[in-house]
Motif scaffolding. Sequence first.
Motif, mmCIF file in Angstrom:
data_model
loop_
_atom_site.group_PDB
_atom_site.id
_atom_site.type_symbol
_atom_site.label_atom_id
_atom_site.label_comp_id
_atom_site.label_asym_id
_atom_site.label_seq_id
_atom_site.Cartn_x
_atom_site.Cartn_y
_atom_site.Cartn_z
ATOM 1 N N THR A 477 0.966 -1.302 -0.040
ATOM 2 C CA THR A 477 -0.049 0.012 0.207
ATOM 3 C C THR A 477 0.932 0.920 0.004
ATOM 4 O O THR A 477 2.028 1.428 0.330
ATOM 5 N N GLU A 483 -3.166 8.849 -7.802
ATOM 6 C CA GLU A 483 -3.156 7.562 -7.683
ATOM 7 C C GLU A 483 -1.866 6.977 -8.380
ATOM 8 O O GLU A 483 -1.473 7.507 -9.271
ATOM 9 N N THR A 498 -0.905 -3.053 -10.541
ATOM 10 C CA THR A 498 -2.464 -2.858 -10.529
ATOM 11 C C THR A 498 -2.937 -2.704 -11.933
ATOM 12 O O THR A 498 -4.116 -2.733 -11.931
ATOM 13 N N THR A 510 -5.376 -8.910 -6.714
ATOM 14 C CA THR A 510 -6.354 -7.951 -6.407
ATOM 15 C C THR A 510 -6.210 -6.573 -6.128
ATOM 16 O O THR A 510 -5.331 -6.105 -5.401
ATOM 17 N N SER A 512 -6.440 -2.371 -5.860
ATOM 18 C CA SER A 512 -7.458 -1.144 -5.358
ATOM 19 C C SER A 512 -6.640 0.195 -5.499
ATOM 20 O O SER A 512 -5.621 0.288 -5.905
ATOM 21 N N TYR A 513 -7.331 1.126 -4.892
ATOM 22 C CA TYR A 513 -6.810 2.369 -4.872
ATOM 23 C C TYR A 513 -5.477 2.439 -3.954
ATOM 24 O O TYR A 513 -5.629 2.143 -2.926
ATOM 25 N N SER A 515 -3.129 0.346 -3.894
ATOM 26 C CA SER A 515 -2.980 -0.775 -3.149
ATOM 27 C C SER A 515 -3.138 -2.261 -4.014
ATOM 28 O O SER A 515 -3.611 -2.022 -5.021
#
Length: 550
Positions: A477, A483, A498, A510, A512-513, A515
């Motif tokens: 993270t 971003e 990502t 997986t 995400s923002y 992460s």
Amino acid sequence: PSAAASEEQTEGQRSSLECSTPYACPWGSAVLRWEGYDPRVSTVSSRVQLDTSGVGHHLTLSTTFSWRDHSKKLLCEVSYGSRKASREVVLRVRHTPKDIQVLVSPSTGNVHVGDTVTLTCEVGSSHPPVSGYHWYKDGAVMGSERVLTLRGVRREDHGQYHCEAQNALGAGTAPAVTLHVFSAEISASPAAEVLEGTATTLSCDVPGQQGQDLNYTWYRNSEWLKEGTAHTLLFPAVAASDAGYYSCKVTNSQGSDTAQPFSLSVTYPPRIPTITLFQETQGGRLAVVHCAVDSHPPATLAIEHDGTVLASSGARAVPPQRFSVSASRNSLRLEIRDAGPRDSGKYRCTASNAHGNASATKALVTRAAELLIQPSAEVREGTAVTLTCVGPGDTAGDPLYAWYRNGRRLREGPAPTLSFPSIRGDDAGAFQCRVRGSKGSDASGAVPLRVLYPPRPPVLSSFLQTQGGRLGIIQCTVDSEPESNLTLWRGDTLVACTRGCPPAPRLRVTPSYNSLRVEIQEVVLEDEGTYECQAGNTQGNASRAMEFRA
């Protein structure tokens, strides 16, 4: 024997043919007779000549012939015991053209618009030969050739066709045949544009459909509606939602044809208008009043404030200097510059067309205070930023300025500015100020301040689950604005990212923002090693490594 007859006979007229021998046997068994004639329309008379002028036996056939007797053979025959002798007469019966029929090609399948069709006038018999032809469609003359060719068939070519053949004696006519042009077409009753609530019928027709076994499939805007033997689509009270493009497919035992899309337009009065109010305080006091409505045909819109019309979609008058007006179909926008308390109040939008009118009202409360951000509402980390709270011009006394970020109070004092000599990412948020003077207070609108900064060093964590199978989890993270794109490396090998890279076998990724979570299925010893997470955005990049043990 000898046979004597006219060279040609005429249909329907009585003719005489004579069969004779130059001898006579009054008391013998010699027999003279005609063969091949129709006894129903014929008489035969016999005469024996025995005198000084000659001897002979004469048998006269008096009869009438039809066109079917043309080229038929009659026999004049004499027999004596088992011995026979005969003379042949070939009939040449003059008649008008007979046994006429129309042959259609192609003879099977549907005839569609654009096809080529030939109709041939076939004559079974004619003597003398045919000298001319005439074609008729529904009684109207079409042509004078034996073969009538229809190229690029149209719907209008549907009808009954017959031909007429002529010779020197007269004319003969063929029974009419119907040319079916299999072409679907939609029509509307009472019209293609109707008022909402009107009983409306759409009909899907092919020429000469009565008596045919047909099936109809209806579509609206290319979506299936219904299917059956009914060629009509009924709307007892048509609604605005029924408007659209309709099509139908007609099917018979030989194929199908689909009608061209038909536009059904439904008119209706304006619905209740929608009023949208907006006030922009960043960079100048601008208030916007926007009115939109649903109607057909388009409505004329007007915006009024406390009874005064400020804008209209149907007027070309020049608006006051502070106002600007823009209009489009069923939409009217009024912009008010330097908006202040005088512009507060109720704004009414009125919409009208040929079928009715409607209106709506909404109140606008203009803010007297506004918040300005310099140099911009979006800055890079480290930039010097100043927020200025501009109060109304009539603020009396020594006003106090209260500052808020994300709804939380920061400070209050006489200074109208809030300064950040070197702004940080943590300083971003929605800022608001309130001016309080002797005549009251007023708050500005919330103005977002965005601070752009590169990724901070990523945070890497790992976990190994051994119960129910060995599952390894590595999570990265990062904190950044905007971003960041995250990538996970093991040595020189890209493991996951990502966006934009496919996962390796046994990996479940997986994103995400800011992460990235990577699950390693059935962890093996080879999965051990140093993993590095790299983060990057438009402002910079950062990375961090960790050891993963199996």
